[in-house]
Scaffold this motif. Structure first.
Motif, mmCIF file in Angstrom:
data_model
loop_
_atom_site.group_PDB
_atom_site.id
_atom_site.type_symbol
_atom_site.label_atom_id
_atom_site.label_comp_id
_atom_site.label_asym_id
_atom_site.label_seq_id
_atom_site.Cartn_x
_atom_site.Cartn_y
_atom_site.Cartn_z
ATOM 1 N N TRP A 152 15.918 2.315 -63.891
ATOM 2 C CA TRP A 152 17.153 2.385 -64.679
ATOM 3 C C TRP A 152 17.035 3.486 -65.730
ATOM 4 C CZ3 TRP A 152 19.020 2.465 -69.516
ATOM 5 C CH2 TRP A 152 20.361 2.145 -69.722
ATOM 6 N N VAL A 153 15.895 3.545 -66.404
ATOM 7 C CA VAL A 153 15.676 4.593 -67.408
ATOM 8 C C VAL A 153 15.775 5.967 -66.759
ATOM 9 C CG1 VAL A 153 14.009 5.597 -69.019
ATOM 10 C CG2 VAL A 153 14.279 3.109 -68.895
ATOM 11 N N LEU A 154 15.190 6.121 -65.574
ATOM 12 C CA LEU A 154 15.266 7.401 -64.876
ATOM 13 C C LEU A 154 16.710 7.739 -64.527
ATOM 14 C CD1 LEU A 154 14.043 9.848 -63.509
ATOM 15 C CD2 LEU A 154 13.590 8.430 -61.484
ATOM 16 N N GLY A 155 17.447 6.751 -64.023
ATOM 17 C CA GLY A 155 18.848 6.999 -63.694
ATOM 18 C C GLY A 155 19.637 7.443 -64.911
ATOM 19 N N ARG A 156 19.373 6.821 -66.056
ATOM 20 C CA ARG A 156 20.052 7.208 -67.290
ATOM 21 C C ARG A 156 19.690 8.642 -67.686
ATOM 22 N NH1 ARG A 156 22.794 4.427 -71.154
ATOM 23 N NH2 ARG A 156 23.708 5.923 -72.600
ATOM 24 N N ALA A 157 18.421 8.988 -67.524
ATOM 25 C CA ALA A 157 17.983 10.345 -67.851
ATOM 26 C C ALA A 157 18.665 11.377 -66.962
ATOM 27 C CB ALA A 157 16.473 10.448 -67.721
ATOM 28 N N LEU A 158 18.810 11.066 -65.676
ATOM 29 C CA LEU A 158 19.474 11.992 -64.762
ATOM 30 C C LEU A 158 20.943 12.146 -65.122
ATOM 31 C CD1 LEU A 158 17.939 10.804 -61.361
ATOM 32 C CD2 LEU A 158 17.117 12.618 -62.874
ATOM 33 N N ASP A 159 21.585 11.037 -65.490
ATOM 34 C CA ASP A 159 23.010 11.077 -65.835
ATOM 35 C C ASP A 159 23.269 11.905 -67.083
ATOM 36 O OD1 ASP A 159 23.470 9.449 -63.682
ATOM 37 O OD2 ASP A 159 23.658 7.602 -64.851
ATOM 38 N N THR A 160 22.334 11.882 -68.021
ATOM 39 C CA THR A 160 22.523 12.580 -69.294
ATOM 40 C C THR A 160 21.775 13.905 -69.357
ATOM 41 O OG1 THR A 160 20.690 11.307 -70.265
ATOM 42 C CG2 THR A 160 22.917 10.433 -70.541
ATOM 43 N N SER A 161 21.198 14.330 -68.222
ATOM 44 C CA SER A 161 20.432 15.584 -68.151
ATOM 45 C C SER A 161 19.335 15.620 -69.211
ATOM 46 C CB SER A 161 21.372 16.795 -68.326
ATOM 47 O OG SER A 161 22.348 16.811 -67.327
ATOM 48 N N PHE A 171 21.991 -0.989 -60.720
ATOM 49 C CA PHE A 171 22.061 -0.187 -61.943
ATOM 50 C C PHE A 171 23.258 -0.654 -62.753
ATOM 51 C CE2 PHE A 171 23.010 3.496 -64.541
ATOM 52 C CZ PHE A 171 21.755 3.957 -64.909
ATOM 53 N N GLN A 172 23.016 -1.150 -63.960
ATOM 54 C CA GLN A 172 24.075 -1.667 -64.828
ATOM 55 C C GLN A 172 24.176 -0.828 -66.090
ATOM 56 O OE1 GLN A 172 22.418 -5.833 -64.828
ATOM 57 N NE2 GLN A 172 24.587 -6.351 -64.603
ATOM 58 N N ASP A 173 25.391 -0.478 -66.442
ATOM 59 C CA ASP A 173 25.657 0.180 -67.712
ATOM 60 C C ASP A 173 27.106 -0.098 -68.083
ATOM 61 O OD1 ASP A 173 27.117 1.799 -66.040
ATOM 62 O OD2 ASP A 173 25.826 3.558 -66.252
ATOM 63 N N VAL A 174 27.648 0.679 -69.017
ATOM 64 C CA VAL A 174 29.022 0.417 -69.462
ATOM 65 C C VAL A 174 30.041 0.656 -68.358
ATOM 66 C CG1 VAL A 174 28.565 0.890 -71.890
ATOM 67 C CG2 VAL A 174 29.121 2.776 -70.373
ATOM 68 N N LEU A 175 29.646 1.364 -67.309
ATOM 69 C CA LEU A 175 30.557 1.613 -66.192
ATOM 70 C C LEU A 175 30.565 0.472 -65.185
ATOM 71 C CD1 LEU A 175 29.785 5.395 -65.539
ATOM 72 C CD2 LEU A 175 31.662 4.405 -66.874
ATOM 73 N N GLY A 176 29.638 -0.470 -65.340
ATOM 74 C CA GLY A 176 29.561 -1.593 -64.420
ATOM 75 C C GLY A 176 28.245 -1.613 -63.674
ATOM 76 N N ALA A 177 28.204 -2.339 -62.543
ATOM 77 C CA ALA A 177 26.974 -2.477 -61.748
ATOM 78 C C ALA A 177 27.165 -1.802 -60.387
ATOM 79 C CB ALA A 177 26.646 -3.952 -61.560
ATOM 80 N N ARG A 178 26.125 -1.118 -59.924
ATOM 81 C CA ARG A 178 26.183 -0.431 -58.637
ATOM 82 C C ARG A 178 24.758 -0.164 -58.155
ATOM 83 N NH1 ARG A 178 27.090 2.356 -62.983
ATOM 84 N NH2 ARG A 178 26.380 4.501 -63.285
ATOM 85 N N ASP A 179 24.613 0.054 -56.845
ATOM 86 C CA ASP A 179 23.304 0.351 -56.265
ATOM 87 C C ASP A 179 22.970 1.835 -56.444
ATOM 88 O OD1 ASP A 179 22.889 -2.202 -55.511
ATOM 89 O OD2 ASP A 179 23.460 -1.928 -53.415
ATOM 90 N N ARG A 180 21.709 2.095 -56.809
ATOM 91 C CA ARG A 180 21.248 3.484 -56.955
ATOM 92 C C ARG A 180 19.784 3.594 -56.548
ATOM 93 N NH1 ARG A 180 22.938 6.325 -62.555
ATOM 94 N NH2 ARG A 180 21.817 8.021 -61.492
ATOM 95 N N ARG A 181 19.362 4.808 -56.195
ATOM 96 C CA ARG A 181 17.961 5.125 -55.920
ATOM 97 C C ARG A 181 17.562 6.299 -56.830
ATOM 98 N NH1 ARG A 181 20.118 3.626 -50.953
ATOM 99 N NH2 ARG A 181 18.819 2.227 -49.669
ATOM 100 N N PRO A 182 17.302 6.051 -58.094
ATOM 101 C CA PRO A 182 17.084 7.143 -59.051
ATOM 102 C C PRO A 182 15.937 8.076 -58.698
ATOM 103 C CG PRO A 182 17.532 5.099 -60.214
ATOM 104 C CD PRO A 182 17.364 4.737 -58.773
ATOM 105 N N LEU A 183 14.821 7.543 -58.170
ATOM 106 C CA LEU A 183 13.697 8.423 -57.876
ATOM 107 C C LEU A 183 14.059 9.422 -56.781
ATOM 108 C CD1 LEU A 183 10.798 8.943 -58.801
ATOM 109 C CD2 LEU A 183 10.036 7.595 -56.861
ATOM 110 N N ILE A 184 14.821 8.972 -55.802
ATOM 111 C CA ILE A 184 15.257 9.880 -54.737
ATOM 112 C C ILE A 184 16.291 10.868 -55.288
ATOM 113 C CG2 ILE A 184 16.381 10.006 -52.490
ATOM 114 C CD1 ILE A 184 15.132 7.247 -51.907
#
Length: 835
Positions: free
Chosen positions: A463-472, A499-512
């Motif tokens: 989740w932390v990685l996904g957030r980092a990718l979203d915010t560059s 993956f949950q955040d203010v946009l809601g919940a959804r499936d993600r593969r952040p490392l990929i």
């Protein structure tokens, strides 16, 4: 001007130019920087004395500046025991002309002292009051060199900010100083004057803030709230200027004071302060009694900012007072209206922690300042019980996000995205903390951020990685991947997470997803992490892993820069600077013009943008709209009247720097280095590139040995063969080892060619790797290479001959190639024996 002999007629002619400052005055002021010693160290002619005296005597007496110049024309005017008057009173009175005449006489005496060679008397430091007046005057009349000189002397005088404010207010009228600073900071002025003006403005503003925030000043201003209408207006303005720093005393006046007038005055000030009232008030809210809680809730419900909502929501479900609960319900209704109030208290605190993490403007009390305040309540503190902790702005938002996320978790410990947000905030706190900063809220004895991340599990790290990718956020992405590598297995890295955040919940593969992130460090780390898992089932994105690893072996230290400017001459200058910093650089008039050349680049490490101020934001938006450049640092060099506005708007973005186009080349180089360091961890050094190459080769070797079907090392055959010819030493042998596992004729042929071109121990090592390839896949060599191998076996000695012979055996050469060697060797031995 210099201090060489100048005929007075020349000075007179130059002085009759009708400008606000006479060249004769400039001539005299030219000596001021080095004081009277210049005069005493040089021979002045009568022409010098006559010219200077003429200008001083016949210059129009109606201006104030002749007074200041007559009293302070150079530092050495104190030479006669420092007895000269400052001239300020005379200059501001109707008797200024007589004062001028007296000072002219003293100047003439001083000149005579120099001409006659009398001993010099120690000079006094320049009067700061006159320096302020001089700075303002010479800015007004466009004498920028003199204005910069006086301004620098003022900065060097050692005044603290509050002393400087008092000095300015005593020396000038109204807004004379601030108007002069605005003029001096114009883009068309010299960089030296602009810098000095900015430093003086900062000194002045720091002094005003320090004075307004002094507890004694605050107490005095609160007392003014009970005075006349004029006193009330003055007190209110000063308290609003003090902001959060006034809140302990204002809250005390609100909830403890018996003076109804002061209570109402404090209430009005807090409403006028708006957002800066909220955090101190909600910090005290849980600790107040019911009556005061109701009072505070009714107050903050009138503040338009909604950052108080989670705290009032929390109080509404925790209070035992019906009146307090009703006040909370009314406040929430006033703020939300018909909007839904769905969600629990934990969700409200999570939402607010997100806003702090994103560093929204409405949650920043003092934009542009070095420190922010974090509030707590301690009933042992006299008065309101409020206690403020000053914390560096760089880590303030992270600290508040962690606090609020933790508060959210107390209300909902399970399935709460606040957990992962807390981890991300903690990582960011660690990354953004200034060097050697002792964080009062996170002491050095506290465990490091990685400790909390690893025990929280792989899903939270993803989740932390996904957030980092979203915010560059490249530094955060690196930290998150590091945590994932420590705790994740093959399936954990590839399987989707919720993956949950203010946009809601959804499936993600952040490392990929990180394999496509436009920063090579992140790509390398993600590919290495995935390669380490040795997956058995294919997945989307798997085809990128081996090419990224081969790129890390070959191109890790390659630096690529892009210059965007419509000015072809300027593009050449900027390209030269980037190339001097080691960047392979392309340039174009626009981003669209560079679209095709960028397709052949492994990535872009920095962009230099040189356009007008009005084009900065739109061009940066275009850059961020390109998936290849979403995380690339951009340094914008801008010109135009709105420069400061643009710079302030982009100041909070660590991926963007804004500088004036007129900065020097050294300043530009330093700005590039600082931006790339902050945004992406700096360029990849040769040592770091070597480490990436070694790690990637080890990963590819392990994949090859395991014959991994998902990550096919043969996909990297061509770049590895190219690398084999470009490298030497240990890396060359590692590449050969990986190649020895690839079943391709061109690979074995290339390895053999490299071995034959080498010599000594290098040839021995490479022949060994060709031998291993032959054992696994048979003889794939060309006939000419076999012939050369036989020559090496026959004509060399020692380890090299043995290595060549071993390879011949592994190649399983036909007997017609081997027997003649044995027969020939036997004949040679017979002949030798007979002799």
């Amino acid at each position: 001007m210099g201090a060489t002999n100048k005929p007075s007629i020349g000075l007179l002619a130059a002085g009759l130019n009708g400008r606000g400052v006479w060249p004769g005055e400039v001539w005299l002021l030219g000596h001021r920087r080095n004081g009277l010693r210049i005069f005493l160290g040089q021979a002045l002619t009568p022409w010098d004395l006559f010219g200077a005296t003429f200008l001083l005597l016949f210059r129009p007496m109606g201006t104030r500046r002749i007074c200041a110049r007559a009293s302070g024309v150079w530092d050495g005017y104190h030479a006669c025991g420092g007895a000269f008057a400052s001239g300020k009173d005379a200059c501001n009175s109707d008797t200024r002309e007589s004062a001028v005449q007296q000072k002219i006489q003293r100047i003439i005496v001083t000149l005579l002292v120099g001409i006659l060679g009398l001993p010099a008397i120690a000079q006094n430091a320049p009067d700061p009051t006159e320096l302020v007046q001089d700075f303002v005057h010479y800015v007004r009349i466009d004498q920028h060199e003199l204005a910069a000189d006086f301004g620098q002397q003022l900065l060097d005088s050692g005044l603290d900010p509050r002393q400087f404010v008092a000095l300015v207010e005593d020396a000038l009228r109204g807004s004379e100083f601030t108007d002069a600073v605005i003029v001096a900071r114009r883009p068309t002025n010299r960089p030296t004057l602009r810098r000095i003006a900015e430093e003086l403005e900062k000194l002045f503003e720091d002094g005003r803030r320090a004075r307004a925030r002094d507890p004694r000043e605050i107490a005095s201003n609160i007392d003014l709230l009970g005075g006349t209408l004029r006193q009330v207006i003055i007190g209110r303005e000063r308290l609003v200027s003090a902001g959060e720093y006034a809140m302990p005393q204002l809250l005390s006046a609100l909830v403890q004071g018996d003076n109804l007038v002061l209570r109402n005055g404090a209430r009005r000030v807090m409403l006028e302060m708006g957002q800066q009232s909220v955090m101190p008030l909600v910090a005290a809210l849980p600790e107040l009694d019911a009556a005061r809680q109701e009072l505070v809730v009714n107050l903050i419900s009138q503040i338009e900012y909604d950052t108080w909502l989670p705290f009032v929501y929390e109080l509404s479900v925790q209070t035992d007072s019906a009146n307090v609960r009703a006040a909370c319900e009314r406040a929430i209704q006033v703020r939300l209206g018909d909007r839904s109030r769905s969600g629990d208290v934990g969700a409200w605190f999570y939402d607010l922690s997100e806003r702090y993490y994103e560093e929204k403007r409405e949650v920043t009390a003092f934009p542009g300042e070095d420190f922010q305040l974090i509030w707590d309540f301690n009933p042992a503190i006299p008065g309101s019980g409020l206690a403020a902790t000053a914390i560096r702005t760089e880590v303030y938002h992270e600290a508040m996000a962690m606090r609020l996320a933790s508060r959210s978790l107390k209300h909902r410990p399970e399935t709460n995205p606040a957990h992962a947000l807390w981890l991300a905030s903690n990582f960011s706190r660690e990354v953004d903390s200034p060097d050697s900063y002792d964080n009062p809220l996170y002491p050095a004895t506290e465990k490091e951020a990685m400790w909390y991340a690893t025990f929280s599990g792989v899903d939270k790290c993803q989740w932390v990685l996904g957030r980092a990718l979203d915010t560059s956020d490249t530094p955060l992405a690196m930290q998150a991947i590091g945590a994932i590598q420590r705790v994740a297995g093959a399936g954990d890295m590839q399987n989707p997470i919720l993956f949950q955040d203010v946009l809601g919940a959804r499936d993600r593969r952040p490392l990929i997803e990180a394999l496509s992130y436009p920063n090579r460090r992140v790509q390398y780390e993600a590919a290495l992490a995935l390669a380490k898992t040795q997956p058995e089932q294919n997945f989307d994105g798997a085809e990128r892993v081996v090419p990224i690893l081969s790129s890390a072996i070959r191109d890790a230290s390659r630096q690529v820069g892009v210059v965007v400017t419509p000015d072809a001459e300027r593009a050449g200058v900027l390209r030269a600077i980037l190339e001097g910093e080691g960047y392979e650089t392309i340039s174009g008039a626009s981003l669209a013009a560079l679209a095709v050349p960028m397709n052949d680049l492994p990535g872009v490490d920095v962009i230099l943008l040189d356009v007008s101020t009005d084009e900065v934001r739109p061009t940066i938006d275009d850059i961020r709209g390109d998936a290849r450049l979403v995380a690339t640092p951009v340094l914008a060099l801008a010109t135009g009247q709105n420069f400061e506005v643009v710079r302030r708007r982009l100041a909070a973005n660590p991926m963007v720097g804004v500088r004036r186009s007129a900065i020097s080349e050294d300043e530009l180089r330093n700005s590039i280095r600082a931006l790339v360091e902050e945004a992406s961890g700096g360029t990849i050094s040769s040592d770091e590139a070597s480490v990436y190459a070694t790690r990637s080769l080890e990963a590819m070797r392990d994949l090859a040995i395991a014959r991994n079907a998902v990550f096919d090392v043969s996909d990297a055959a061509l770049p590895l063969v190219a690398t084999l010819g470009d490298t030497e030493g240990g890396v060359k042998f590692q590449v050969a080892e990986v190649l020895s596992w690839i079943n391709q004729a061109r690979v074995q042929v290339a390895m053999m060619e490299s071995a034959l071109d080498a010599g000594g121990i290098e040839r021995v090592q490479l022949l060994g790797h060709v031998e291993n390839s032959a054992k696994r896949f048979g003889n794939l060599l060309e006939s000419r290479q076999v012939g050369r191998l036989i020559d090496v076996a026959i004509n060399s000695n020692g380890l090299e001959a043995t290595a060549a012979a071993s390879l011949m055996g592994a190649l399983k050469l036909p007997e017609d190639r081997v027997v003649p060697l044995i027969v020939g060797a036997n004949s040679s031995m017979i002949v030798t024996s007979a002799r």
